[in-house]
Design a protein around this motif. Sequence first.
Motif, mmCIF file in Angstrom:
data_model
loop_
_atom_site.group_PDB
_atom_site.id
_atom_site.type_symbol
_atom_site.label_atom_id
_atom_site.label_comp_id
_atom_site.label_asym_id
_atom_site.label_seq_id
_atom_site.Cartn_x
_atom_site.Cartn_y
_atom_site.Cartn_z
ATOM 1 N N ASN A 188 -6.633 2.756 -2.371
ATOM 2 C CA ASN A 188 -5.506 2.129 -1.690
ATOM 3 C C ASN A 188 -5.963 1.507 -0.369
ATOM 4 O OD1 ASN A 188 -2.907 1.328 -1.206
ATOM 5 N ND2 ASN A 188 -2.066 3.378 -1.066
ATOM 6 N N VAL A 189 -6.802 2.207 0.362
ATOM 7 C CA VAL A 189 -7.338 1.685 1.613
ATOM 8 C C VAL A 189 -8.230 0.474 1.340
ATOM 9 C CG1 VAL A 189 -8.900 2.202 3.534
ATOM 10 C CG2 VAL A 189 -7.136 3.830 2.879
ATOM 11 N N CYS A 195 0.826 -1.211 0.000
ATOM 12 C CA CYS A 195 0.000 0.000 0.000
ATOM 13 C C CYS A 195 0.858 1.259 0.000
ATOM 14 C CB CYS A 195 -0.952 -0.005 1.191
ATOM 15 S SG CYS A 195 -2.256 -1.230 1.049
ATOM 16 N N GLY A 235 -5.998 -2.437 0.584
ATOM 17 C CA GLY A 235 -5.353 -2.900 1.809
ATOM 18 C C GLY A 235 -6.300 -3.691 2.703
ATOM 19 N N ARG A 246 0.745 4.054 -3.145
ATOM 20 C CA ARG A 246 0.146 5.361 -2.834
ATOM 21 C C ARG A 246 0.362 6.373 -3.942
ATOM 22 N NH1 ARG A 246 5.122 5.970 -0.832
ATOM 23 N NH2 ARG A 246 5.974 8.070 -0.629
#
Length: 114
Positions: free
Chosen positions: A38-39, A26, A42, A30
């Motif tokens: 990205n979150v 991650c 993840g 970014r």
Amino acid sequence: MLDETSYMAAIAVYAGAALLGILLLCFWLRRYLPVARNVALGLLLCALALTPAFPREGVDTMAPALVVVGFQFLTGGLDAAMHAVRPLLFMCGAALVAALLLRITAFRKRAQVD
């Protein structure tokens, strides 16, 4: 066979390595992905890597559900792997719902004040 201490140590090492790998991925992504995606990625990877499942009936220890699904699917087919597929799908869905909630709350675009 593992005793309780070595089993807990193995689980801690596995979980730590998985979290470190996901965090590094991650961190690297970014630059290429928006924060919300990205979150979401993840959280989805955490759900895939860290969801536990029993390898078979009558076993007291757990293993990563993705590994259990892979072995059970290859040795016994999809019906044999369904006991591990269900929690894996549930946790992936929960991760995506959490990512969506984060997207509409914490990562929403702020209005420009002129």
